[in-house]
Write an enzyme that holds these catalytic residues in place. Structure first.
Site, mmCIF file in Angstrom:
data_model
loop_
_atom_site.group_PDB
_atom_site.id
_atom_site.type_symbol
_atom_site.label_atom_id
_atom_site.label_comp_id
_atom_site.label_asym_id
_atom_site.label_seq_id
_atom_site.Cartn_x
_atom_site.Cartn_y
_atom_site.Cartn_z
ATOM 1 N N GLU A 53 4.199 -5.405 7.136
ATOM 2 C CA GLU A 53 3.285 -4.478 7.826
ATOM 3 C C GLU A 53 3.586 -4.336 9.309
ATOM 4 O O GLU A 53 3.431 -3.260 9.888
ATOM 5 C CB GLU A 53 1.822 -4.957 7.673
ATOM 6 C CG GLU A 53 1.224 -4.708 6.304
ATOM 7 C CD GLU A 53 1.427 -5.854 5.338
ATOM 8 O OE1 GLU A 53 2.370 -6.644 5.536
ATOM 9 O OE2 GLU A 53 0.648 -5.951 4.372
ATOM 10 N N ALA A 79 0.848 -1.189 0.000
ATOM 11 C CA ALA A 79 0.000 0.000 0.000
ATOM 12 C C ALA A 79 0.884 1.238 0.000
ATOM 13 O O ALA A 79 2.002 1.212 0.523
ATOM 14 C CB ALA A 79 -0.884 -0.009 1.236
ATOM 15 N N GLU A 107 -0.422 -9.387 -1.509
ATOM 16 C CA GLU A 107 -1.851 -9.762 -1.470
ATOM 17 C C GLU A 107 -2.489 -9.664 -2.859
ATOM 18 O O GLU A 107 -3.326 -10.490 -3.231
ATOM 19 C CB GLU A 107 -2.593 -8.869 -0.462
ATOM 20 C CG GLU A 107 -2.267 -9.263 0.974
ATOM 21 C CD GLU A 107 -2.653 -8.229 2.001
ATOM 22 O OE1 GLU A 107 -2.543 -7.018 1.692
ATOM 23 O OE2 GLU A 107 -3.046 -8.624 3.116
ATOM 24 N N GLY A 118 0.446 -5.222 0.560
ATOM 25 C CA GLY A 118 -0.682 -5.253 -0.377
ATOM 26 C C GLY A 118 -0.277 -5.748 -1.756
ATOM 27 O O GLY A 118 -1.095 -6.300 -2.489
HETATM 28 N N1 CO8 Z 1 4.577 3.338 -0.284
HETATM 29 C C1 CO8 Z 1 5.022 4.551 -0.716
HETATM 30 N N2 CO8 Z 1 6.226 4.715 -1.293
HETATM 31 C C2 CO8 Z 1 7.010 3.644 -1.447
HETATM 32 C C3 CO8 Z 1 6.609 2.359 -1.030
HETATM 33 C C4 CO8 Z 1 5.324 2.238 -0.416
HETATM 34 N N3 CO8 Z 1 4.847 1.052 -0.006
HETATM 35 N N4 CO8 Z 1 7.608 1.505 -1.313
HETATM 36 C C5 CO8 Z 1 8.575 2.205 -1.891
HETATM 37 N N5 CO8 Z 1 8.242 3.512 -1.970
HETATM 38 C C6 CO8 Z 1 9.029 4.599 -2.535
HETATM 39 C C7 CO8 Z 1 10.149 5.025 -1.611
HETATM 40 O O1 CO8 Z 1 9.681 5.905 -0.618
HETATM 41 C C8 CO8 Z 1 11.116 5.696 -2.581
HETATM 42 O O2 CO8 Z 1 10.608 6.980 -2.881
HETATM 43 P P1 CO8 Z 1 11.658 8.232 -2.979
HETATM 44 O O3 CO8 Z 1 12.553 7.889 -4.143
HETATM 45 O O4 CO8 Z 1 10.769 9.412 -3.219
HETATM 46 O O5 CO8 Z 1 12.406 8.245 -1.682
HETATM 47 C C9 CO8 Z 1 10.947 4.852 -3.845
HETATM 48 O O6 CO8 Z 1 9.693 4.150 -3.690
HETATM 49 C C10 CO8 Z 1 12.056 3.820 -4.001
HETATM 50 O O7 CO8 Z 1 12.113 3.064 -2.807
HETATM 51 P P2 CO8 Z 1 13.467 2.860 -1.979
HETATM 52 O O8 CO8 Z 1 14.404 4.003 -2.196
HETATM 53 O O9 CO8 Z 1 13.081 2.544 -0.571
HETATM 54 O O10 CO8 Z 1 14.046 1.557 -2.727
HETATM 55 P P3 CO8 Z 1 14.916 0.376 -2.106
HETATM 56 O O11 CO8 Z 1 15.326 -0.464 -3.252
HETATM 57 O O12 CO8 Z 1 15.958 0.893 -1.193
HETATM 58 O O13 CO8 Z 1 13.863 -0.451 -1.181
HETATM 59 C C11 CO8 Z 1 11.769 -1.519 -0.682
HETATM 60 C C12 CO8 Z 1 12.767 -1.044 -1.770
HETATM 61 C C13 CO8 Z 1 12.421 -2.622 0.167
HETATM 62 C C14 CO8 Z 1 10.543 -2.044 -1.386
HETATM 63 C C15 CO8 Z 1 11.433 -0.325 0.249
HETATM 64 O O14 CO8 Z 1 11.034 0.777 -0.557
HETATM 65 C C16 CO8 Z 1 10.341 -0.611 1.231
HETATM 66 O O15 CO8 Z 1 10.584 -1.213 2.271
HETATM 67 N N6 CO8 Z 1 9.094 -0.171 0.921
HETATM 68 C C17 CO8 Z 1 7.962 -0.329 1.809
HETATM 69 C C18 CO8 Z 1 7.463 -1.758 1.811
HETATM 70 C C19 CO8 Z 1 6.322 -1.914 2.785
HETATM 71 O O16 CO8 Z 1 6.440 -1.677 3.971
HETATM 72 N N7 CO8 Z 1 5.160 -2.390 2.270
HETATM 73 C C20 CO8 Z 1 3.997 -2.644 3.048
HETATM 74 C C21 CO8 Z 1 3.105 -1.440 3.085
HETATM 75 S S1 CO8 Z 1 1.743 -1.666 4.184
HETATM 76 C C22 CO8 Z 1 0.632 -2.574 3.256
HETATM 77 O O17 CO8 Z 1 0.875 -2.953 2.149
HETATM 78 C C23 CO8 Z 1 -0.672 -2.813 3.915
HETATM 79 C C24 CO8 Z 1 -1.613 -3.538 2.955
HETATM 80 C C25 CO8 Z 1 -3.031 -3.239 3.320
HETATM 81 C C26 CO8 Z 1 -3.992 -3.499 2.202
HETATM 82 C C27 CO8 Z 1 -3.634 -2.939 0.857
HETATM 83 C C28 CO8 Z 1 -4.390 -1.705 0.487
HETATM 84 C C29 CO8 Z 1 -3.938 -1.085 -0.857
#
Ligand code: CO8
Length: 257
Positions: free
Chosen positions: A131, A65, A111, A108
């Protein structure tokens, strides 16, 4: 309303939905989920389409998400927006849905792949439910899908720790169907989609219904359901064509009638 966040196109009888927010690893905001589901339903209604592929890019299927959008939510905003009703609609899609996963499929995003029927994964794919590290938990079916796939103890371990799961681990638990080199993953998924698109469409549809029924139905009820679908197929031209082609020793041509 901002620009479109998914790209849709067709290749023969295959409809492709490409998630298109590469700058944020295809993080799923509400608009994007709505577009994915609307497009999946449009392909489901389209008589020329038999299989639907959902894909991201080489770095991410979807990294969950959109956290920036989600962090503003309250219980009431979620209750009123009812975001998960879109996900429920995805479960009603009748045609086969194939997820192509390269890179991250997290939260998500994982999922969303699990809402598809089959998953073709690249060797660099990484699945997981992080999460817990954000102080929340899976909300679009993660606890249910994973527990059904791997059992309670392993599901708890994965979701509690929020660690990434490799393709080998995902394959071990029967979560993914195929693993390929990253540069081959789209081709392999398309090959599978084309193969499926050549099967008798009504059979494919009723098989999906019956297999889904097996997931949470007592055996006897599931057996009766399967039997009714089996009977129904004897009303189709494809059944006559399939059996006739067998006795005539030729390849069948299925029309979905
Ligand atoms: N949301 C918003 N922005 C994101 C997300 C995200 N989930 N994932 C990555 N981004 C953005 C980063 O903020 C970054 O933006 P910017 O360049 O502006 O700083 C860009 O994408 C690139 O990401 P990274 O620089 O972090 O890239 P890395 O290669 O270092 O890392 C990762 C990649 C491991 C994927 C890392 O970005 C990360 O940990 N992301 C978050 C993953 C996460 O926690 N996901 C779970 C979210 S909660 C959820 O999904 C709940 C589901 C509920 C139901 C679904 C409803 C839709």
């Amino acid at each position: 309303m901002s620009d479109k966040q998914v790209i849709a196109f067709t290749e023969g009888k295959v409809g492709v939905i490409q998630l298109n927010r590469p700058r944020v690893m295809n993080a799923l905001n509400r608009q994007m989920v709505a577009e994915i589901v609307d497009q999946a339903e449009a392909f489901d209604r389209d008589e020329n389409i038999r299989v639907i592929i959902m894909k991201g890019n080489e770095k991410a299927f979807a990294a969950g998400a959109d956290i920036e959008e989600m962090m503003k939510e309250t219980p009431l905003s979620l209750e009123m927006a009812d975001p998960f009703s879109s996900w429920d609609r995805l479960m009603l899609v009748k045609k086969p849905l194939i997820a192509v996963v390269a890179g991250f499929a997290l939260g998500g995003g994982f999922e969303l792949a699990l809402h598809c029927d089959l998953i073709v994964a690249a060797e660099n794919a990484s699945f997981g439910f992080p999460e817990v590290k954000l102080g929340v938990m899976p909300g679009a079916g993660g606890t249910q899908y994973l527990t059904k796939a791997m059992g309670r103890a392993k599901a708890l371990e994965w979701i509690w720790l929020g660690e990434p799961m490799s393709v080998q681990e995902a394959a071990h638990y029967g979560i993914i169907n195929r693993i390929t080199a990253p540069e081959m993953v789209e081709e392999e998924a398309m090959r599978l989609a084309v193969q499926l698109s050549e099967q008798a469409p009504i059979s494919v549809r009723l098989i999906k219904e019956a297999v889904n029924k097996a997931v949470d139905t007592p055996l006897m009820e599931g057996l009766y359901f399967e039997r009714k679908n089996f009977y129904m197929l004897f009303d189709s031209q494809d059944q006559q064509e399939g059996m006739q082609s067998f006795v005539e020793k030729r390849r069948p041509t299925f029309k979905g009638e």
